[in-house]
Design an enzyme around this catalytic site. Structure first.
Site, short mmCIF file in Angstrom:
data_model
loop_
_atom_site.label_atom_id
_atom_site.label_comp_id
_atom_site.label_asym_id
_atom_site.label_seq_id
_atom_site.Cartn_x
_atom_site.Cartn_y
_atom_site.Cartn_z
CE LYS A 62 -26.75 -23.80 -52.91
NZ LYS A 62 -28.12 -24.29 -53.25
N GLY A 108 -28.09 -24.79 -57.96
CA GLY A 108 -27.73 -26.10 -57.45
C GLY A 108 -26.33 -26.13 -56.88
N GLY A 161 -26.67 -28.07 -43.28
CA GLY A 161 -27.13 -29.13 -44.16
C GLY A 161 -26.62 -30.48 -43.73
CB SER A 162 -26.49 -33.69 -45.53
OG SER A 162 -25.58 -33.47 -46.59
CD GLU A 168 -27.08 -27.22 -37.27
OE1 GLU A 168 -26.94 -28.42 -36.94
OE2 GLU A 168 -28.10 -26.79 -37.81
CG LEU A 169 -22.35 -30.54 -40.52
CD1 LEU A 169 -21.09 -31.38 -40.65
CD2 LEU A 169 -22.70 -29.86 -41.84
N GLY A 170 -25.92 -32.73 -39.47
CA GLY A 170 -27.03 -33.59 -39.08
C GLY A 170 -26.97 -34.03 -37.63
CB CYS A 201 -30.40 -30.72 -37.60
SG CYS A 201 -30.61 -29.14 -36.75
CD GLU A 236 -29.83 -36.06 -39.98
OE1 GLU A 236 -30.21 -35.03 -39.40
OE2 GLU A 236 -28.92 -36.05 -40.85
CG PHE A 266 -33.91 -34.96 -42.26
CD1 PHE A 266 -33.20 -34.53 -41.17
CD2 PHE A 266 -34.38 -34.01 -43.16
CE1 PHE A 266 -32.96 -33.17 -40.96
CE2 PHE A 266 -34.16 -32.66 -42.96
CZ PHE A 266 -33.44 -32.23 -41.86
#
Length: 484
Positions: free
Chosen positions: A176, A209, A229-230, A251-253, A285, A378, A380
């Site tokens: 997705k 979504g 993602g976040s 795997e995040l911010g 990131c 963060e 971004f």
């Protein structure tokens, strides 16, 4: 017909082949606001259908020889290299990537597939000692179907680094992608893999979504979820995965620190800092989110960084500008709120701080302190917050005050001193005398703390750990005898 001819996939997605689902969504360029295509969006029911198709296809795929799987991945890598301009163009048009960033990302995507073709051929277990007269070994077996949820910022590489090794190791994949980058995060790979000869059913793209993402996490025939993602979204996915006893790779911010020690070359440091904060509009990131500079170099560093920021053109990638658009208005407004709130709290704006449509100027904030949003969060976006420190203990406290732990950079005239200092500041990635943004297909990638669950990407070892299960096997010539 040219490869990835839009007439062949426009208004569709890929689920056992090119198909139309329930509804159609527009692809909008963040640079121009123009509609540049469309794709078919999915639902929870389509995730279930993809899992049906994958389950059957994966059994046959896992039984194929590693040579055959490797060959498919090699052909895919070669196709990407031959069509790197197609991927780069879509990265510019759909994701707002400047030309250099788009070309770099497209090259990384090809490298991921090359590495995965080798992963299919590496040893997949070990012989174990046993106290009994038998063969005892541990082997790695495919998990089955891997669910991938990928982000908008580097959609090509952050999808490829899960797609390629998961397939190489005998799994099926359902992805997705972010709705804003469905082409570069999903449909392009469908075309590549189909052309490379991947059997039908092993790769599906189900755009949509949060409802589609939730369905993918909940699908019982998808035992592994790979999410980039976040941190808030990652926490929710991790919690749900834990309830379902699934393996979830997160795997995040990041709020990554670039440390400029007293003995650093300040001119070189400012160049590294500018690249670390402004590449791809700071939407990475690994972006340098905090510049921690020794007091003796602080004023000069701020001056140099400000001058660099003031001279970085911002505009559509087609213009050649190195800074393109922010992905959408919501993200732009978040960036601007952090900048204005930090200035109101005492930070000093020395460059940027303005925008035109989705084009946000390279921005420098001096005199940033803990408690300012620009220090704590963060961002971004293309914002470089600069903070002064006077002692090593103060520096360590500043770095470790963040819950994030993805990438740490230390700039110094004594590399070994920087390496020793890094032991006091936990981080998943460490660069001595470079900035915080870097990635190579063969290198382990991941963060600690609020940045994720460690290195689950990059290199044979991490990929095998991520996308296979360990099975203990014993073999003996005769049936064992027992007292009853």
């Amino acid at each position: 017909m040219t490869f990835f001819d839009q007439a062949g996939w426009n208004g569709r997605t890929y689920l056992g082949g090119w198909t139309e689902l329930g509804s159609v969504a527009d692809i909008t360029s963040p640079s121009t606001g123009d509609i540049i295509g469309s794709y078919s969006t999915g639902s929870a029911a389509d995730v279930h259908t993809a899992a049906d198709v994958a389950q059957t296809a994966q059994r046959e795929w896992a039984a194929t020889s590693p040579e055959e799987r490797s060959a498919v991945l090699r052909r895919a890598a070669a196709l990407i290299e031959r069509n790197v301009d197609v991927l780069a163009r879509w990265l510019s048009d759909e994701a707002g990537s400047a030309g250099g960033k788009a070309a770099f990302e497209a090259g990384l995507v090809a490298a991921e597939f090359h590495l995965a073709s080798a992963t299919a051929m590496v040893p997949y277990g070990q012989l174990l000692r046993s106290g009994r007269p038998r063969l005892s070994m541990a082997r790695r077996v495919p998990v089955g179907t891997v669910g991938i949820i990928s982000p908008f910022n580097f959609p090509g590489i952050l999808s490829a680094r899960s797609i390629a090794p998961a397939l190489a190791l005998g799994n099926a994949v359902i992805i997705k992608p972010d709705p804003r980058t469905t082409v570069t995060g999903g449909l392009f790979f469908a075309a590549i893999l189909e052309e490379a000869g991947l059997p039908a059913g092993l790769f599906s793209v189900v755009p949509g979504g949060a409802d589609v993402g939730t369905a993918l996490v909940d699908e019982p025939r998808v035992p592994v979820i790979s999410f980039t993602g976040s941190t808030p979204a990652g926490r929710a996915i991790g919690a749900r995965g834990g309830q379902l006893l699934k393996r979830v790779h997160l795997e995040l911010g990041g709020n990554n620190a670039l440390v400029v020690l007293q003995d650093a070359d300040v001119e070189a440091a400012a160049s590294a800092g500018a690249w670390g904060s402004f590449l791809h509009q700071g939407q990475i990131c690994m972006t340098t989110g905090r510049h921690l500079v020794h007091a003796d170099l602080y004023d000069r560093y701020v001056e140099l960084l400000t001058e660099k920021a003031a001279h970085i053109p911002v505009g559509p990638p087609s213009s050649g500008a190195p800074l393109g658009p922010i992905i959408d208005a919501g993200q732009r407004d978040k960036i601007h709120a952090i900048v204005t709130d930090s200035v109101a709290a005492g930070a000093r704006l020395t460059a940027g701080g303005h925008y035109d449509r989705l084009f946000y100027e390279a921005t420098v904030l001096a005199d940033v302190s803990p408690g300012h949003r620009a220090f704590d969060e963060e961002i971004f976006g293309p914002v470089a917050p600069v903070t002064k420190f006077s002692s090593i203990d103060e520096l360590v406290g500043l770095v470790n005050s963040s819950d994030f732990g993805l990438s740490l950079a230390i700039l110094t005239g004594n590399a070994y001193k920087g390496f020793e200092l890094a032991d006091r500041m936990p981080s998943g990635i460490l660069h001595i005398n470079d900035q915080t943004v870097d990635d190579e297909a063969q290198a382990p990638f991941g963060g600690v703390g609020a940045s994720g669950t460690g290195a689950r990407f990059g290199g044979h070892e991490a990929n095998i750990e991520a996308f296979t299960e360990t099975q203990w096997v014993t073999i003996q010539g005769d049936i064992a005898t027992y007292p009853f």
